[in-house]
Design an enzyme around this catalytic site. Structure first.
Site, short mmCIF file in Angstrom:
data_model
loop_
_atom_site.label_atom_id
_atom_site.label_comp_id
_atom_site.label_asym_id
_atom_site.label_seq_id
_atom_site.Cartn_x
_atom_site.Cartn_y
_atom_site.Cartn_z
N ARG A 255 0.82 -1.21 0.00
CA ARG A 255 0.00 0.00 0.00
C ARG A 255 0.85 1.26 0.00
O ARG A 255 0.57 2.21 -0.74
CB ARG A 255 -0.93 0.00 1.22
CG ARG A 255 -1.75 1.28 1.37
CD ARG A 255 -2.59 1.23 2.62
NE ARG A 255 -3.62 0.22 2.52
CZ ARG A 255 -4.34 -0.23 3.54
NH1 ARG A 255 -4.10 0.24 4.76
NH2 ARG A 255 -5.26 -1.14 3.36
N ARG B 294 -3.81 16.08 2.84
CA ARG B 294 -2.91 15.16 2.14
C ARG B 294 -2.73 15.68 0.72
O ARG B 294 -3.70 15.87 -0.01
CB ARG B 294 -3.48 13.74 2.10
CG ARG B 294 -2.41 12.68 1.79
CD ARG B 294 -3.00 11.29 1.67
NE ARG B 294 -3.51 11.06 0.32
CZ ARG B 294 -4.38 10.10 0.01
NH1 ARG B 294 -4.86 9.30 0.95
NH2 ARG B 294 -4.79 9.95 -1.23
N GLU C 204 -6.30 16.21 -0.95
CA GLU C 204 -7.30 15.49 -0.16
C GLU C 204 -7.52 16.21 1.16
O GLU C 204 -6.69 16.15 2.07
CB GLU C 204 -6.82 14.06 0.09
CG GLU C 204 -6.72 13.20 -1.16
CD GLU C 204 -8.00 12.43 -1.41
OE1 GLU C 204 -9.02 12.75 -0.76
OE2 GLU C 204 -7.98 11.51 -2.23
#
Length: 274
Positions: A200, A229, A246
């Site tokens: 990830r 983010r 984000e």
């Protein structure tokens, strides 16, 4: 202090593996956090000292409802991030006016031709997790997907696929209260390789030009942000550009940086005092 950790009863929230980490860190900072479903009409949001949007990951199917909810909650308690930010950030048309280098974007309109690119990424402006997104080298297929989305009344973005993401990946820089916390190299989407817990993300130190761009991006948002983010990629010529900012419900990679949960909690505690 009682704070709502805003989530949902949608199955998407079952993938929220940051909730217990965040709630434990909040408790250590003197904050009693409780998971609360944003769509539950029985919730009295005024009972909370604040609400923090985290895994409300079903909002893309009901954005107007979600934005109305945010403004309603903000009328009775503090909301992080603020409702105007949520309204602005949940539609990627913000990329048009942010004033920073971004991935080249063609905003599709009915009857218009697509640019001549080697490979296309076609997606709606309200989306998450590559939902309803197509990657293709076929210009006609890209145009067809864009037309389908437009016919459904959606705003459509068409971008060139950036091959460098397969080597360098996307870089996500995480901030709390405007303070840099950590950065990760994210598993690239649209490569056909499934994301797993192992691939990830990997911690990484951003380069100076990436730091500079991230700071420039955040400076363009006139709001008091609990978290942010900044997702960057490098163009073929090496220039870092923004792919997404984000500010609504980002995954924060709290598992990847040991100090991040405490910084998140301490920032929240400080903002609640203000």
């Amino acid at each position: 202090m009682k704070v709502a950790y805003v989530t949902t009863d949608h199955p998407a929230a079952e993938h929220d593996d940051e909730r217990e980490i965040a709630l434990a860190a909040w408790l250590g900072a003197g904050i009693e956090g409780s998971p609360v479903n944003w769509r539950d009409p029985r919730v009295d949001w005024s009972e909370f000292d604040a609400a923090v949007v985290r895994s409300a990951w079903d909002y893309i199917d009901r954005r107007d409802e979600f934005v109305a909810w945010a403004h309603r909650v903000e009328s009775v308690t503090r909301l992080f991030n603020p409702a105007p930010v949520i309204e602005w950030n949940t539609d990627k048309t913000y990329l048009r006016t942010l004033g920073v280098p971004t991935v080249p974007t063609h905003w599709a309109e009915p009857g218009t031709d697509l640019p001549e690119w080697d490979e296309y990424v076609v997606k709606p402006a309200v989306s998450a997790g590559a939902r309803d997104t197509m990657r293709t080298t076929d210009r006609d297929a890209a145009a067809g997907h864009a037309a389908t989305l437009l016919a459904a009344g959606r705003t459509v973005m068409v971008q060139p696929y950036i091959p460098s993401v397969e080597q360098e990946g996307e870089l996500s820089l995480v901030y709390f209260g405007g303070q840099f916390s950590h950065a990760v190299r994210r598993h690239p989407m649209l490569t056909g390789v499934a994301e797993t817990a192992e691939n990830r993300a990997t911690l990484r130190d951003p380069d100076d030009d990436q730091f500079a761009l991230a700071e420039r991006v955040l400076a363009a948002v006139p709001a008091n942000l609990l978290y942010a983010r900044v997702d960057l990629v490098r163009m073929p010529d090496g220039e870092p550009v923004l792919i997404e900012l984000e500010l609504t419900e980002p995954y924060l990679f709290l598992r990847d940086e040991l100090a991040a949960p405490d910084l998140f909690a301490e920032t929240l505690a400080e903002m609640l005092k203000g």
